[in-house]
Design a protein around this motif. Structure first.
Motif, short mmCIF file in Angstrom:
data_model
loop_
_atom_site.label_atom_id
_atom_site.label_comp_id
_atom_site.label_asym_id
_atom_site.label_seq_id
_atom_site.Cartn_x
_atom_site.Cartn_y
_atom_site.Cartn_z
N TYR A 240 0.89 -1.16 0.00
CA TYR A 240 0.00 0.00 0.00
C TYR A 240 0.93 1.21 0.00
N SER A 254 -4.33 6.36 0.16
CA SER A 254 -5.47 5.69 -0.49
C SER A 254 -5.94 6.48 -1.69
N SER A 304 -5.03 -0.73 -2.68
CA SER A 304 -4.36 -0.97 -1.41
C SER A 304 -4.51 -2.45 -1.05
#
Ligand code: K7E
Ligand code: CUA
Length: 668
Positions: A240, A254, A304
């Motif tokens: 991520y 994100s 992610s």
């Protein structure tokens, strides 16, 4: 459009709502009887499988039996555990080093030919960048490797290669390298780096060492999986934060719809190191993938992603979407073709690492639901994904898919089993080998709100046993699980034969004593060494003399050869408790700082006279020799002449004067 964070929050609220409305006793009457039978292990009978589950930040590994789900033992790894004396004797203290905790996430059984070989269990420490080896001969920790250099946050760890040549591990946190260098987090992109590491495992002893590392951009590597069959020699990682954010990661990491998976050719990397293409960093050969082509590729994966899991055939790689409602299935053969044809995203390398074209290699996105984390396989063509947000286990069919299925992949989603609640990892017996056992799946739930009787704010964790042998999954049992479980491994009981006593012939400890004649206390300057024998129900000697300022070393040998005849050596007010299994010798060392008489006693209930199994450590003042003190020299039994004047014992304020009737002490 809602942001991902909003989506997650909405979904979490939905989960919270189910906590209050869910009827826990939804199991029908006839099912109850069937399930009880399926998981019942009657007194005197035994379980069929071991479940080794990680203890998270307890730093331990727990062992339960399947199908009973009873927790049967604790294997201390990164934290002291007085019950087995772990972390008190010299050897285990040395293994623990400066740390008294760790964060175990992913246990991995050793494999030979893509099958569990029953030799070792490796477990990572996310917190202090370590990996430990548990020997399945005695279920004990025998090595802790680390902190691994150039590595911070050993989360994506430990993943064994098909023949346990290597453990592959990756950093969760990027830091300025080499470790110890300081840089401003504002310069994160420029100054910070991640690392994928290969730890070599000695095929005979299991001894681990850091073999080489591959430098990466500062993504947060999350999880990994090793290849097998057609993907032999390869490994796959999720990340991520390919945004390379250094603050407010919740939203800043994100932003992108896809993050990079690292596709690593570890065989090529090992070869490159052998050819001298690595550079030393912190004592480790480090490869820069920009300078050594062919060892690392990036593949964008949504979104992610968390878990990555290779199926038993080695052909399908499944990525848990976490923030996208699907599992992405990569076809390894297509991936290899793209690599061989150098079919990369045009001009799209990331720091010199070629990026693969998503549509070239992805077989499909299976719409499993919200919050897919980890996937396991039963070896019959089916996959099981843990759904953190939807709180269930979703069963789906692996490729090859029919044309009709390809048009609508909802058709390959076959079954959903509610789990309570928010499953993190799940484990199917043997899933990461080429030969899964396939009968049981255990869901390890992150939130267990209200599943147990109320014991206060810290709600006990829970795991659920699911029968996956039929078309539909069946929830069979639920059990308390020590915190905090992440991944687990399941091993057939019949595949290993742990020892029940350490054979005397194998005890090579030079300080072991097997008969009274060889026991005793030796003094050499301020070095005092005691060799103690433990047997039902006494210690020999049961008196050890020393003085304040001495360095005291005590070796205790449990001379029993009978199974379950364990003795402990607890030393009062000195923070020592060693536990010796039959045939075992343990040693501890302390610097004596306070005078007094300190009883020692057996801490493990061993016989009807267990309470009587005790002795005294007499710590006289410096230079004071107690009249009854007995030292043996190394060669014989001769008492060592007093070094200084014999000083009488300190006077007893509570003893009656000679000849007088006992009176209460004025100090009482
Ligand atoms: Cu998903 Cu650390 Cu494997 Cu926990 S990780 S769930
Ligand atoms: Cu030995 Cu109790």
């Amino acid at each position: 459009m809602k942001t991902k964070t909003q989506l997650v929050s909405v979904a979490l609220l939905a989960v919270a709502a189910t906590f209050s409305s869910c009827d826990k006793s939804s199991t029908a009457k006839n099912e109850r009887a069937q399930n009880a039978q399926a998981s019942y292990v009657a007194p005197g009978e035994k379980d069929e499988y071991y479940l080794f589950y990680s203890g998270g930040h307890s730093g331990q590994v727990f062992v339960a039996g399947i199908p009973s789900m009873r927790h049967i033992t604790t294997i201390p790894v990164y934290a002291p555990y007085p019950a087995t004396g772990y972390g008190f004797d010299d050897e285990s203290r040395k293994m623990l080093g400066d740390y008294t905790w760790g964060d175990v996430h992913h246990p991995a059984l050793s494999q030979t030919g893509s099958k569990y070989d029953g030799r070792w269990l490796f477990v990572n420490d996310n917190a202090n960048n370590r990996v430990a080896r548990i020997d399945l001969r005695d279920f004990k920790t025998h090595q802790i490797l680390g902190p691994i250099p150039n590595s911070s946050g050993n989360h994506g760890s430990s993943f064994v290669t098909e023949n346990t040549e290597y453990l592959l591990v990756a950093t969760r946190f990027s830091v300025p390298l080499p470790k110890g260098r300081v840089a401003d987090p504002n310069d994160y992109e420029k100054e910070f780096n991640g690392m994928v590491s290969a730890l070599k495992v000695d095929p005979k002893s299991g001894e681990m060492s850091v073999a080489f590392q591959i430098l990466t951009p500062p993504f947060d590597w999350d999880l990994g999986s090793t290849g097998k069959g057609p993907s032999s020699g390869w490994a796959f990682w999720t990340s991520y934060n390919s945004e390379m954010a250094h603050d407010v990661l919740e939203s800043n990491a994100s932003q992108k719809d896809r993050d990079y998976s690292a596709i690593v050719n570890w065989k090529a990397a090992a070869q490159a190191v052998a050819e001298g293409k690595a550079q030393d960093m912190g004592g480790v050969p480090v490869l820069d993938p920009a300078k050594v082509p062919g060892i690392m590729y990036f593949l964008p994966i949504g979104k992610s992603p968390h878990g990555v899991d290779t199926d038993p055939s080695g052909k399908w790689i499944s990525y848990g979407g976490k923030l996208q409602p699907s599992v992405t299935v990569v076809n390894f053969e297509k991936l290899l073709q793209a690599i061989n044809k150098k079919d990369f995203v045009h001009g799209g390398d990331v720091r010199g690492v070629p990026v693969l074209e998503y549509n070239d290699v992805v077989e499909g996105e299976v719409p499993v639901g919200l919050g897919p984390l980890h996937t396991q396989f039963d070896g019959r063509g089916f996959a099981y994904t843990s759904m953190f947000i939807d709180s269930n286990i979703t069963k789906w069919k692996l490729p090859p898919w029919t044309d009709e299925e390809k048009k609508d992949l909802n058709k390959v989603v076959l079954d959903k089993m509610p789990a309570h609640y928010s499953t993190g990892h799940l484990v199917v017996a043997g899933s990461d080998t080429a030969h899964p056992y396939g009968k049981w799946c255990v869901a390890m739930n992150k939130l267990s709100a209200g599943r147990h009787i109320n014991v206060g704010p810290s709600q006990p964790e829970s795991s659920q046993l699911i029968d996956i042998s039929g078309d539909k999954m069946k929830m069979v049992a639920e059990a308390y699980t020590e915190p905090e479980p992440h991944f687990a491994q399941i091993l057939k009981v019949s595949e290993i034969q742990p020892i029940e006593a350490y054979p005397k012939a194998e005890n090579t400890d030079p300080n072991a004593v097997w008969d009274k004649e060889h026991t005793g206390v030796t003094r050499n300057g301020t070095q005092v060494e005691a060799k103690v024998l433990a047997v039902r129900s006494r210690f020999v000697p049961d008196r050890i003399d020393a003085q304040v300022g001495d360095d005291l070393t005590i070796h205790v040998t449990n001379v029993e050869q009978t199974r379950d005849m364990i003795h402990g050596f607890g030393l009062i007010e000195n923070n020592i408790n060693m536990v010796m299994d039959p045939g075992e010798t343990k040693t501890f060392h302390i610097k004596l700082t306070k005078p007094g008489v300190f009883p020692y006693y057996c801490t493990n209930f061993c016989s009807a006279l267990h309470q009587e199994m005790q002795g005294y450590l007499v710590v006289a003042n410096t230079g004071q020799v107690m009249p009854g003190a007995v030292y043996t020299s190394g060669a014989g039994q001769a008492p060592i002449p007093s070094a200084g004047a014999n000083v009488p014992a300190t006077s007893n304020p509570v003893a009656p004067a000679p000849g007088a009737a006992a009176t209460p002490s004025p100090q009482r």
